[in-house]
Design a protein around this motif. Structure first.
Motif, PDB file in Angstrom:
ATOM      1  N   ARG A 271       0.821  -1.214   0.000  1.00 32.10           N
ATOM      2  CA  ARG A 271       0.000   0.000   0.000  1.00 32.10           C
ATOM      3  C   ARG A 271       0.854   1.262   0.000  1.00 32.10           C
ATOM      4  O   ARG A 271       0.512   2.254  -0.669  1.00 32.10           O
ATOM      5  N   THR A 272       1.952   1.282   0.730  1.00 30.14           N
ATOM      6  CA  THR A 272       2.794   2.476   0.704  1.00 30.14           C
ATOM      7  C   THR A 272       3.479   2.632  -0.647  1.00 30.14           C
ATOM      8  O   THR A 272       3.650   3.757  -1.140  1.00 30.14           O
ATOM      9  N   GLN A 273       3.845   1.521  -1.279  1.00 26.23           N
ATOM     10  CA  GLN A 273       4.499   1.603  -2.590  1.00 26.23           C
ATOM     11  C   GLN A 273       3.590   2.229  -3.641  1.00 26.23           C
ATOM     12  O   GLN A 273       4.070   2.845  -4.601  1.00 26.23           O
TER      13      GLN A 273
ATOM     14  N   THR B  41       2.019  12.882  -5.527  1.00 26.13           N
ATOM     15  CA  THR B  41       2.084  14.031  -4.616  1.00 26.13           C
ATOM     16  C   THR B  41       0.862  13.982  -3.716  1.00 26.13           C
ATOM     17  O   THR B  41      -0.270  13.862  -4.209  1.00 26.13           O
ATOM     18  N   VAL B  42       1.093  14.022  -2.398  1.00 30.36           N
ATOM     19  CA  VAL B  42       0.009  13.883  -1.431  1.00 30.36           C
ATOM     20  C   VAL B  42      -0.036  15.116  -0.535  1.00 30.36           C
ATOM     21  O   VAL B  42       0.977  15.769  -0.283  1.00 30.36           O
ATOM     22  N   GLU B  43      -1.242  15.411  -0.058  1.00 32.28           N
ATOM     23  CA  GLU B  43      -1.409  16.501   0.906  1.00 32.28           C
ATOM     24  C   GLU B  43      -1.124  15.988   2.309  1.00 32.28           C
ATOM     25  O   GLU B  43      -1.624  14.939   2.714  1.00 32.28           O
ATOM     26  N   VAL B  44      -0.328  16.730   3.052  1.00 34.97           N
ATOM     27  CA  VAL B  44       0.107  16.314   4.383  1.00 34.97           C
ATOM     28  C   VAL B  44      -0.174  17.434   5.385  1.00 34.97           C
ATOM     29  O   VAL B  44       0.111  18.606   5.113  1.00 34.97           O
ATOM     30  N   LEU B  45      -0.742  17.075   6.518  1.00 30.97           N
ATOM     31  CA  LEU B  45      -0.868  17.993   7.639  1.00 30.97           C
ATOM     32  C   LEU B  45       0.280  17.703   8.596  1.00 30.97           C
ATOM     33  O   LEU B  45       0.364  16.622   9.179  1.00 30.97           O
ATOM     34  N   ILE B  46       1.169  18.671   8.763  1.00 27.59           N
ATOM     35  CA  ILE B  46       2.346  18.479   9.609  1.00 27.59           C
ATOM     36  C   ILE B  46       1.906  18.502  11.075  1.00 27.59           C
ATOM     37  O   ILE B  46       1.267  19.456  11.530  1.00 27.59           O
TER      38      ILE B  46
ATOM     39  N   ARG C 177      10.163   7.590  -1.989  1.00 32.66           N
ATOM     40  CA  ARG C 177      10.399   6.214  -1.569  1.00 32.66           C
ATOM     41  C   ARG C 177       9.558   5.928  -0.336  1.00 32.66           C
ATOM     42  O   ARG C 177       8.868   6.826   0.191  1.00 32.66           O
ATOM     43  N   CYS C 178       9.627   4.696   0.155  1.00 32.85           N
ATOM     44  CA  CYS C 178       8.780   4.330   1.286  1.00 32.85           C
ATOM     45  C   CYS C 178       9.350   3.139   2.028  1.00 32.85           C
ATOM     46  O   CYS C 178      10.199   2.398   1.514  1.00 32.85           O
TER      47      CYS C 178
ATOM     48  N   GLY D 280       5.758   1.354   6.580  1.00 29.76           N
ATOM     49  CA  GLY D 280       4.940   2.194   7.437  1.00 29.76           C
ATOM     50  C   GLY D 280       5.073   3.676   7.201  1.00 29.76           C
ATOM     51  O   GLY D 280       4.331   4.455   7.820  1.00 29.76           O
ATOM     52  N   THR D 281       5.987   4.111   6.328  1.00 35.16           N
ATOM     53  CA  THR D 281       6.272   5.533   6.180  1.00 35.16           C
ATOM     54  C   THR D 281       6.494   5.900   4.725  1.00 35.16           C
ATOM     55  O   THR D 281       7.169   5.165   3.986  1.00 35.16           O
ATOM     56  N   LEU D 282       5.945   7.030   4.318  1.00 33.89           N
ATOM     57  CA  LEU D 282       6.232   7.618   3.009  1.00 33.89           C
ATOM     58  C   LEU D 282       7.304   8.687   3.198  1.00 33.89           C
ATOM     59  O   LEU D 282       7.250   9.481   4.133  1.00 33.89           O
ATOM     60  N   ILE D 283       8.262   8.736   2.280  1.00 36.06           N
ATOM     61  CA  ILE D 283       9.401   9.649   2.385  1.00 36.06           C
ATOM     62  C   ILE D 283       9.481  10.462   1.105  1.00 36.06           C
ATOM     63  O   ILE D 283       9.455   9.903   0.004  1.00 36.06           O
ATOM     64  N   GLY D 284       9.528  11.781   1.266  1.00 31.75           N
ATOM     65  CA  GLY D 284       9.526  12.606   0.063  1.00 31.75           C
ATOM     66  C   GLY D 284      10.044  13.997   0.305  1.00 31.75           C
ATOM     67  O   GLY D 284      10.825  14.243   1.243  1.00 31.75           O
TER      68      GLY D 284
END
Length: 492
Positions: free
Chosen positions: A418-420, A426-431, A471-472, A475-479
């Motif tokens: 699922r993370t792959q 491009t995803v929206e992220v709330l920090i 990459r991912c 459990g984590t997406l990295i970008g």
């Protein structure tokens, strides 16, 4: 990692927020130390407790040794949870004996309801015991303690008890908050203590929900989670238990507000506020809710949908009120109506009479759904439940653990799958925090509730940003951030 237990996850999140507690009153002279374990509802209830005690002269503290009152909000869902809490009570009493003899210790929540006077009369390890619906009685109970008397109130209510309380936001990042909308559960799963510790289903008046969300919005919060043991059963018809709705007047029935309507009310009234909800039960989730989620971009595309087993026989033994086929049909509807929706699970390994065939049914269901992440447990008998009273815990412990490990390993594969899927998007992220690994990175969640980590640059906690995923891990997406999103209303 997303295959950790719920207990491990919430404890970690609590520790991360220990340095920030809101709403201290300078005139308050007494100090409250409160810890919460278990489900999100317990954490939300602790905020209600802090608010009630704030009106009785208590400010919260993160330093155990200086506390006048120590409260632990407890979970009874598994034996491991109760053992963790007992160890904490041992710690509190050690501090009370050696450092602060004036300290008072109390138990809140589900263990308080389940064990009642045992803590006071038999074990004598606490000064007060307060059930989930009795927190407004804390002032009177504390007076009883000061007078040298045992203090206990575990009476369950037929109404939503705390709709008029404005919670103190404990361990808050100032970004996300819980808003309780229902309490209790009517489903009577044979393994679950919730109906006995939290009572029957009843809902909160919608205007008070909207008022609490507005207060959060006015104070800069960007995301809320609507909470309940079974949020899809939300039903406001003027008050009272859900089971009594059939006795309501024709006018009350005609004007009743259900969960899909409440969810839409919140989405429309707060278009720049991110909305989540938890927890859902498959038999109570209706297609109308799915269409509301799909319609509004500020409702997160994530549904936590516990299944517990993939075997029809075990589901019947659990009294889950849905079949494997019905559950898969709901999954199909979600995929059709909300194609980008993440689905997460709760799963129990080794329920009484579970065979290898039943276990394989669970693994095959997981392969069908490919959950984004999950909370997985080995079955532990809970006293007072139907399973505890009527069923023999006959699956050997080593078999339970082996099956649990197989479930966890498969979930790890599916989580990575699922993370792959997000790599290159491009995803929206709330920090919501600084990354645990580096101060040079920020961390937040996307709509699907996945953690996203990226270089800090000039962004800050509370910003909505678009992040391109390079990459991912499982459990984590990295970008890397590519600019503020439309939800970042300060910059519009």
């Amino acid at each position: 990692m997303f295959w950790v237990t719920r207990m491990e996850k919430v404890i970690e999140e609590q520790k991360q927020g220990e340095n920030l507690i809101l709403d201290r009153k300078p005139e308050n002279q007494k100090k409250l130390y409160i810890e919460s374990y278990g489900c999100a509802m317990n954490f939300a209830d602790s905020e209600v407790v802090a608010s009630i005690l704030s009106g009785n002269g208590y400010n919260t503290t993160t330093i155990l040794e200086e506390a006048d009152l120590v409260l632990v909000n407890t979970c009874s869902i598994r034996d491991k949870a109760e053992q963790t809490i007992r160890k904490r009570l041992e710690k509190y009493n050690a501090v009370k004996r050696t450092v602060n003899p004036k300290m008072k210790v109390g138990v809140l929540g589900c263990m308080a309801e389940r064990l009642k006077s045992q803590f006071l009369e038999q074990e004598k390890i606490v000064d007060l015991v307060v059930g989930p619906d009795a927190y407004k009685d804390l002032s009177n109970l504390l007076d009883e303690v000061e007078a040298g008397n045992d203090a206990i109130n575990v009476i369950l209510s037929k109404e939503e008890t705390y709709g008029d309380i404005s919670p103190v936001r404990l361990q808050s990042n100032g970004v996300s908050a819980f808003v309780s909308i229902t309490r209790g559960c009517d489903n009577m799963c044979t393994f679950c203590v919730v109906p006995f510790t939290r009572g029957r289903e009843r809902s909160r008046e919608p205007q008070s929900i909207m008022a609490e969300i507005k207060n959060l919005w006015d104070n800069g919060f960007k995301e809320i989670t609507l909470l309940g043991q079974n949020v899809d059963s939300y039903l406001w018809y003027g008050g009272g238990l859900k089971k009594d709705f059939v006795k309501a007047s024709a006018m009350e029935q005609a004007t009743a507000i259900k969960f899909d309507q409440l969810l839409e009310m919140v989405a429309v009234a707060f278009p720049k506020m991110r909305i989540r909800f938890s927890t859902s039960n498959p038999q109570d989730m209706h297609e109308s809710v799915l269409h509301v989620i799909a319609k509004y971009p500020n409702i997160c595309k994530h549904i936590h949908l516990p299944v517990q087993s993939g075997s029809d026989r075990i589901l019947k033994e659990m009294n889950r009120l849905h079949t494997r086929t019905e559950y898969m049909g709901l999954i199909n509807k979600i995929s059709l109506i909300i194609p980008d929706c993440a689905i997460t699970q709760d799963m129990i390994a080794g329920f009484p009479t579970e065979t290898e065939e039943d276990h394989q049914d669970t693994l095959s269901l997981m392969d069908y759904v490919k959950y984004s992440f999950g909370y997985m447990y080995a079955y532990s008998e809970r006293p007072g439940t139907l399973a505890g009273r009527k069923m023999v815990d006959d699956v050997p412990e080593e078999v339970k653990l082996r099956r649990l490990q197989e479930i966890v390993a498969l979930q790890r594969e599916h989580s990575l799958h699922r993370t792959q899927e997000f790599v290159g998007q491009t995803v929206e992220v709330l920090i919501d925090k600084v990354s645990k690994k580096s101060d040079a990175e920020l961390s937040g969640r996307n709509s699907q509730n996945l953690t996203v980590v990226f270089p800090r640059e000039d962004y800050k906690i509370g910003d909505f940003v678009n992040v391109r995923i390079n990459r991912c891990t499982s459990g984590t997406l990295i970008g890397e951030a590519v600019g503020y999103s439309d939800m970042h209303y300060q910059y519009i």
